[in-house]
Structure formats: structure tokens, C-alpha cells
Design a protein around this motif. Structure first.
Motif, PDB file in Angstrom:
ATOM      1  N   VAL A 144      -4.590 -14.634   5.467  1.00  0.00           N
ATOM      2  CA  VAL A 144      -5.235 -15.211   4.477  1.00  0.00           C
ATOM      3  C   VAL A 144      -7.399 -14.675   4.906  1.00  0.00           C
ATOM      4  O   VAL A 144      -7.366 -14.977   5.785  1.00  0.00           O
ATOM      5  CB  VAL A 144      -5.636 -16.695   5.577  1.00  0.00           C
ATOM      6  CG1 VAL A 144      -6.269 -17.776   5.170  1.00  0.00           C
ATOM      7  CG2 VAL A 144      -3.592 -17.292   5.737  1.00  0.00           C
ATOM      8  N   THR A 171      -3.461 -15.980   0.332  1.00  0.00           N
ATOM      9  CA  THR A 171      -4.713 -17.092  -0.402  1.00  0.00           C
ATOM     10  C   THR A 171      -5.590 -16.361  -0.127  1.00  0.00           C
ATOM     11  O   THR A 171      -6.587 -15.771   0.880  1.00  0.00           O
ATOM     12  CB  THR A 171      -4.365 -18.656   1.127  1.00  0.00           C
ATOM     13  OG1 THR A 171      -3.608 -19.361   1.476  1.00  0.00           O
ATOM     14  CG2 THR A 171      -5.634 -19.604   1.103  1.00  0.00           C
ATOM     15  N   ASP A 223      -2.983 -18.280  -4.394  1.00  0.00           N
ATOM     16  CA  ASP A 223      -4.050 -19.132  -3.671  1.00  0.00           C
ATOM     17  C   ASP A 223      -4.773 -19.182  -4.476  1.00  0.00           C
ATOM     18  O   ASP A 223      -5.373 -18.709  -3.220  1.00  0.00           O
ATOM     19  CB  ASP A 223      -3.044 -20.200  -2.253  1.00  0.00           C
ATOM     20  CG  ASP A 223      -3.702 -21.661  -2.380  1.00  0.00           C
ATOM     21  OD1 ASP A 223      -5.042 -21.954  -3.113  1.00  0.00           O
ATOM     22  OD2 ASP A 223      -3.751 -21.766  -1.687  1.00  0.00           O
ATOM     23  N   ARG A 228      -8.975 -19.591  -3.697  1.00  0.00           N
ATOM     24  CA  ARG A 228     -10.574 -20.513  -4.119  1.00  0.00           C
ATOM     25  C   ARG A 228     -11.012 -19.969  -4.074  1.00  0.00           C
ATOM     26  O   ARG A 228     -11.376 -18.916  -4.248  1.00  0.00           O
ATOM     27  CB  ARG A 228      -9.452 -21.590  -2.923  1.00  0.00           C
ATOM     28  CG  ARG A 228      -8.182 -21.918  -2.151  1.00  0.00           C
ATOM     29  CD  ARG A 228      -7.831 -22.748  -1.485  1.00  0.00           C
ATOM     30  NE  ARG A 228      -6.548 -23.273  -1.222  1.00  0.00           N
ATOM     31  CZ  ARG A 228      -6.153 -24.479  -0.817  1.00  0.00           C
ATOM     32  NH1 ARG A 228      -7.279 -25.646  -0.010  1.00  0.00           N
ATOM     33  NH2 ARG A 228      -4.954 -25.077  -0.444  1.00  0.00           N
ATOM     34  N   ARG A 238      -8.578 -27.588  -5.438  1.00  0.00           N
ATOM     35  CA  ARG A 238      -8.872 -26.988  -4.344  1.00  0.00           C
ATOM     36  C   ARG A 238      -9.370 -27.384  -3.520  1.00  0.00           C
ATOM     37  O   ARG A 238     -10.751 -26.091  -3.906  1.00  0.00           O
ATOM     38  CB  ARG A 238      -7.832 -25.135  -4.651  1.00  0.00           C
ATOM     39  CG  ARG A 238      -6.291 -24.633  -5.033  1.00  0.00           C
ATOM     40  CD  ARG A 238      -6.047 -23.793  -5.798  1.00  0.00           C
ATOM     41  NE  ARG A 238      -5.349 -23.380  -6.104  1.00  0.00           N
ATOM     42  CZ  ARG A 238      -4.780 -22.943  -7.527  1.00  0.00           C
ATOM     43  NH1 ARG A 238      -5.564 -23.910  -8.886  1.00  0.00           N
ATOM     44  NH2 ARG A 238      -4.372 -23.038  -8.000  1.00  0.00           N
ATOM     45  N   ASP A 279       4.520 -17.767   3.118  1.00  0.00           N
ATOM     46  CA  ASP A 279       3.523 -16.389   2.837  1.00  0.00           C
ATOM     47  C   ASP A 279       4.001 -15.495   3.514  1.00  0.00           C
ATOM     48  O   ASP A 279       3.685 -14.890   4.366  1.00  0.00           O
ATOM     49  CB  ASP A 279       2.071 -16.989   3.161  1.00  0.00           C
ATOM     50  CG  ASP A 279       1.779 -18.008   1.626  1.00  0.00           C
ATOM     51  OD1 ASP A 279       2.688 -18.369   0.545  1.00  0.00           O
ATOM     52  OD2 ASP A 279       0.696 -18.962   1.795  1.00  0.00           O
TER      53      ASP A 279
END
Length: 408
Positions: free
Chosen positions: A57, A96, A132, A134, A158, A376
Motif C-alpha cells: 500500500v 493500492t 487501486d 488513487r 476514490r 491483495d
């Protein structure tokens, strides 16, 4: 679209929160549904000889800028640049990603215009992206023109994060004061440089090249922005209020004084991103803030701007999160360097790049290997004494990346 076929990854050594342990992990409908459960007709992935770990992440990564501007002043179309970046993220195990999107008064790459293009392109490309994606709204506090974009992004599909940056004051700092010790940005006695000096023009040359404008124009632009200084606190209040209302995670960037960290904490920014000295990091720790350093710092064994070393901060309990910063592979390579240097075992280091940034960003559904969490995951090829590499990446149970070595 979710992958509804059950998959079991078996034979790998799994990185749990408190240990390394051989286990099989079942994923189904985007979630981890069992640890060491029955096969029940699931597809089997052979993980023997590999590590199975939570995917990364990334709380702050600006390497995407190189896809948009591969050479200074050369801007390429945003959509293909982001599609390419998305593939790089998956290949590096980042499930992410918060793209550190600078919203600045500078023309070109870091302009508000380009910020709109990136935010809107990510929304439009959403169904085609593999991870993902963002944004971290890396807002330059002197750039009042970006506030409407902040408002638009906060209302998007998002939820972004907001990082308060002040590279204007950093640019105007008198060279007699070290960058790591610059005073609170609103200190009436802030030691500003004379923008008319040749040395200041030389300092602005790189910015001018990136913005593709003459150095003299960049000097004039910085001087005009500096005249806005009295209005900056009110702009910060407005953006902080917007962020709090949306529930967005907020960060302050390059804190150099405890007063700076206190100022932004009161306004809801509970993440200290790249504090520039131990004094500020300790104050952040005592207040319960999350503390971020760069994974390239850990990979290289020190900061590229001669600030404090991430490894030292981890040893002292003053670092919770490592961000890719400007180099996506550093999230894995930084862990390898820290492990090799004896900073901590790999299972104790892994939360720096998975569980901790997920918690800091309010993403409580990911970042750890536990039943019920988002699937994930990454499968890592890490031979003893060799450089690690990601072989497979799953994002919400979908296989986002697979690379078989030639020996297979």
C-alpha cells in the motif's frame, strides 16, 4: 469484475503479522476465505520456494511523473502514461497506490491544469486499471487556484488523501538556514532570500526547465507567489475543512519544526510525511501521529537530500510507513536492505509497506493476510543472498501480474 473462482496458494512461506510460517491461503470473491483450509475444488497455485505476503500500500509515489514527462519539459498524453504506470505498480507488488499529484502554481507538469487531467483520467480509466489507483492531493499551500480541484477530487469515486506542501517557503529560504531546520513557515522572522540575486536565479533553473519557461519568468513567478503569504493560512483552513468534511486522510510534508507538526495536526493532518529531523519525529510519535519516510532512503542507506536515515528512524521506533516516493521497486528493495542490515526480521518490517499505511489511510480491509480481508497478495521470489522480485500480484483476488522466470 471479481474473480469468482476459488484459488489456493499453497507451499509458500506466508508473512503473517507476527511470524513467517508455511501455510496455504484460499482466496475467493476478492477476499481471503481460509488459511490452511480444504481444497474443495479450488484452483491451485504452487508457491513452493516463494514468500506470500500482503501486497504493498503506497501512501506517496510520484514516479508516475516520469511517464507523463520522460524528459524535462516534454509532456506526453496523460491516459497512456497512467495505463503504463498502472502496469508498473502491479509488477512491483503495489496493489493500492496514492499518486503524489503536485498541485502547484508552476506551469507544466505540476500545474493545476495537469492535476485536473490526471484526476479525471484516473476516474475515466478506472475499469481498465489493474490496481487501486488513487491520488494524494499534494497541494502547494500558495496555490489557491487548486482549491476547486481539491473539492472536485474529494467528491470523486476514490477518496483521495491531502498532503499540505509548502515548497514556496522552501524556495525562498535564505541559504544560511539549513533546509532541515527552516523555521515555521508563518514565522514573522522567516529568513527569506533576496529573489533578485544571481544565486536565486541559479536555484530556480531546474524548476524553470521543468516548467519550460525562462528562468527570469520563474523568478518573477516565485516572487509574485511569495506576495500571497499573508493569505496562505486562510487557504489552509479552507482545504483542511474540506478534507475533514470528506473524511480524507491528511498529511503534512517535510515538517522541520514541532510547531509545524502541531499546526497541521490541529487541522486534522495526523500523518507526518518525511519529517526532516528527529526532534519533529519524536514529537509526532508522542502525539500518536503516523510517520512516513521514503523507501528509496531505506534502499540507499540514507536520504538523497542529506536528511535523517530511514533505517535509524525504524530502529528508534520513529517510522511507521515506507513510501515508494520516486521509485516503485524501492518498497521491496528497501525491505531487503533493512533485513540485510539487521534492522529487523522481514515479518516485522513488512507492516511498514502494507498494514501500517493501510491503517493510516483508513483502508482497514487490506494490508494483512487474515481471513475476511481483501485478497491483495504478492508472491515474492527471494533467494538467499539475492535480490527479491515480485512474481505474481493479486488485487482483490484478481491476478494483476504474473511473470514466470525463463527456467520454468
Amino acid at each position: 469484475m471479481q474473480n469468482n473462482s476459488a484459488v489456493i496458494i499453497e507451499g509458500a512461506t506466508v508473512i503473517f503479522g507476527d511470524r513467517l510460517e508455511p501455510a496455504s491461503v484460499r482466496i475467493e470473491d476478492g477476499r481471503i476465505t481460509a488459511i490452511d483450509g480444504a481444497r474443495d475444488g479450488a484452483d491451485i497455485v504452487d508457491g513452493r520456494g516463494y514468500l506470500l505476503a500482503p501486497a504493498f500500500v503506497d501512501i506517496h509515489g510520484d514516479a508516475f511523473e516520469r511517464q507523463i514527462m520522460p524528459r524535462p519539459g516534454t509532456i506526453l498524453p496523460v491516459a497512456p502514461a497512467l495505463l503504463d504506470t498502472d502496469r508498473q505498480l502491479a509488477a512491483n507488488g503495489i496493489a493500492t497506490a496514492y499518486h503524489a499529484l503536485t498541485l502547484s502554481w508552476e506551469p507544466g507538469l505540476r500545474s493545476v491544469e495537469n492535476g485536473y487531467a490526471v484526476v479525471r483520467a484516473l476516474d475515466a480509466l478506472g475499469p481498465r486499471l489493474t490496481v487501486d489507483n488513487r491520488v494524494q492531493l499534494r497541494w502547494e499551500t500558495f496555490c489557491f487556484e487548486a482549491i476547486e480541484l481539491v473539492r472536485e477530487a474529494l467528491a470523486g469515486p476514490r477518496l483521495p488523501s491531502i498532503a499540505f506542501n509548502d515548497h514556496t517557503s522552501m524556495a525562498m529560504l535564505h541559504p544560511s538556514t539549513p533546509l532541515q531546520e527552516r523555521p515555521f513557515d508563518f514565522d514573522p522572522a522567516f529568513p527569506a532570500v533576496d529573489p533578485e540575486t544571481p544565486a536565486f536565479a541559479e536555484k530556480m533553473a531546474e524548476r524553470a526547465k521543468r516548467a519550460k519557461i525562462p528562468v527570469s519568468d520563474m523568478v518573477a513567478l516565485v516572487r509574485n507567489m511569495w506576495d500571497r503569504r499573508p493569505q496562505v493560512p486562510a487557504a489552509i483552513e479552507e482545504v483542511a475543512t474540506l478534507g475533514q468534511a470528506a473524511g480524507a486522510p491528511m498529511l503534512s510534508h517535510d515538517d522541520s519544526q514541532i510547531e509545524t507538526r502541531d499546526f497541521f495536526r490541529v487541522r486534522g493532518a495526523r500523518i507526518s510525511e518525511f519529517p526532516m529531523n528527529k526532534r519533529v519525529a519524536r514529537a509526532a510519535r508522542e502525539a500518536g501521529d503516523f510517520i512516513v519516510f521514503g523507501a528509496p532512503n531505506a534502499t540507499r542507506g540514507g536520504s538523497h537530500i542529506a536528511s535523517i536515515a530511514a533505517a535509524d528512524m525504524i530502529r528508534e521506533g520513529l517510522c511507521d510507513i515506507l513510501a515508494s516516493d520516486y521509485y516503485y521497486p524501492a518498497m521491496l528493495l528497501g525491505l531487503a536492505r533493512l533485513k540485510a542490515d539487521g534492522v529487523a526480521p522481514v515479518h516485522a518490517l513488512w507492516p511498514l509497506v502494507s498494514g501500517n499505511p493501510a491503517r493510516a489511510l483508513g483502508l482497514f480491509d487490506r494490508g494483512v493476510i487474515e481471513v475476511g480481508k481483501r485478497a491483495d497478495l504478492i508472491l515474492v521470489d527471494w533467494p538467499e543472498g539475492g535480490a527479491p522480485v515480485v512474481r505474481r500480484t493479486w488485487v482483490a483476488g484478481r491476478e494483476a501480474y504474473c511473470a514466470a522466470p525463463m527456467g520454468w
